[in-house]
Scaffold this active site. Sequence first.
Site, PDB file in Angstrom:
ATOM      1  N   ASP A 121      -6.848   9.665  -2.552  1.00 13.86           N
ATOM      2  CA  ASP A 121      -7.399  10.389  -1.408  1.00 13.86           C
ATOM      3  C   ASP A 121      -6.283  11.230  -0.805  1.00 13.86           C
ATOM      4  O   ASP A 121      -5.108  11.078  -1.182  1.00 13.86           O
ATOM      5  CB  ASP A 121      -8.032   9.430  -0.372  1.00 13.86           C
ATOM      6  CG  ASP A 121      -7.009   8.458   0.190  1.00 13.86           C
ATOM      7  OD1 ASP A 121      -6.093   8.915   0.890  1.00 13.86           O
ATOM      8  OD2 ASP A 121      -7.108   7.243  -0.076  1.00 13.86           O
TER       9      ASP A 121
ATOM     10  N   ASP B 191       0.877  -1.179   0.000  1.00 22.66           N
ATOM     11  CA  ASP B 191       0.000   0.000   0.000  1.00 22.66           C
ATOM     12  C   ASP B 191       0.913   1.228   0.000  1.00 22.66           C
ATOM     13  O   ASP B 191       1.884   1.290   0.767  1.00 22.66           O
ATOM     14  CB  ASP B 191      -0.867  -0.076   1.275  1.00 22.66           C
ATOM     15  CG  ASP B 191      -1.702   1.165   1.548  1.00 22.66           C
ATOM     16  OD1 ASP B 191      -1.444   2.219   0.952  1.00 22.66           O
ATOM     17  OD2 ASP B 191      -2.594   1.080   2.405  1.00 22.66           O
TER      18      ASP B 191
END
Length: 455
Positions: A392, A288
Amino acid sequence: MDSSSRTQPQPPPAGGDPSEDESAAELPRLTVTQVEQMKVEARVADIYRVLFDAAPNAKSAVLELWRDQHVEYLTKGLRHLAPSFHVLDANRPWLCYWMVHGLALLDETLDDDLENDIVDFLSRCQDKHGGYGGGPGQLPHLATSYAAVNTLVTIGSEKALSSIKRENLYKFMLLMKDKSGAFRMHDGGEVDVRACYTAISVASLVNVLDDKLARGVGNYIASCQTYEGGIAGEPSAEAHGGYTFCGLAAMVLLNEVEKLDLPSLIGWVAFRQGVECGFQGRTNKLVDGCYSFWQGAAIALAQKLMTVVAEQSKPSYSSKLSSVDDACGTSSSGLASEKSPIVDYVKFGFDFMKQSNQIGPLFHNIALQQYILLCAQVLEGGLRDKPGKNRDHYHSCYCLSGLSVSQYSAMTGSDSCPLPQHMLGPYSNLLEPIHPLYNVVLEKYEEAYEFFSGE
Ligand SMILES: CC(C)=CCC/C(C)=C/CC/C(C)=C/COP(=O)(O)OP(=O)(O)O
Ligand SMILES: [Zn+2]
């Protein structure tokens, strides 16, 4: 760093006929859309092999940091938030931090009105008894206090820095101290390593860290280091990159890093870098983009701790490490019992940054940049966890922070610039350096240090 000296990279065209564009003309077999599709399938190595075989010159087209797009995404986000800040959310200081810090990494200055709006809004989040809540009138919380203080330090104006009520902040942090020595996130909230880090980072940054706040924290953090080598959120939980960064950074700020088993911590972090080139947060989980910072910065800290690593690697050391159980926690070694009654805590963060790296990167720094540039960037601006996920502001902040850490990770001198071979893509990809203990842009940290050391 002067951004005007850089040429602004342009992203490759979004899909369409590759023959329409000069750089794309060198991609006879892949359109950007196909590249995106391959990313979704997580075939990063394939993308690379095919791209480079087909068109070696395509490298820089794909590996550019799409600055303008990221600046637009972050600036739009801030303008949407300000001036009313009327989103129903307990995370508004975090939103400010993620965007303001992201823009600072990109060397982008905010206009005065926007800065003033943010400073005024954060002042309204400040509780009259100390600490910052997620919005005006909300319960003060250590995490939002960290986000607010880091935002104000990044803005860096006299108005921003002097808006922080340091005495009250100190009192709030003392109230959050648990009898174990660790901190709880808010009144009645959870005690964990995140709370310890946010309290210690804020206290160090605004120069209110003292023995009363510091006592017992190091032992609590040491008790969260697991058999794997990483640090968990609380004792007996699972090692995680977020908490490993928090624990290690707090230990450096407390000057108690020897209480951790560093060789095992470094080994655990280094092995969290996956074949996709990014980091995973914990064993057997997916990579990630945000762990580019949490894990990458933990390694960056370790690169300045090699003297301790060498000491701990001696066969004679192990018994000393396991006997560290002194709750006072102001000893710099964890080995000896001698303690200084007055510890100049603010210097630990400052002196640490002045030290050079004692070793080259202990992770694949170029591969990490590859993951961020190729898999985490979104063409329209903003960064993400992984292909297939949406962008985001949190991931934009931490992917950019991780990119900065990896760009500077191969430097030996503390104030030189990275060499082109330590960076992936054009040199215009270079971001501002950060202070990895606080995750604020280094120059902003230095200004705040000057400001608060006179207080
Ligand atoms: C300064 C501050 C507040 C630091 C926070 C540090 C941080 C990121 C902690 C991680 C928390 C955690 C256990 C996430 C797991 O999420 P998940 O299960 O969705 O993700 P995973 O599969 O990647 O582990
Ligand atoms: Zn993430």
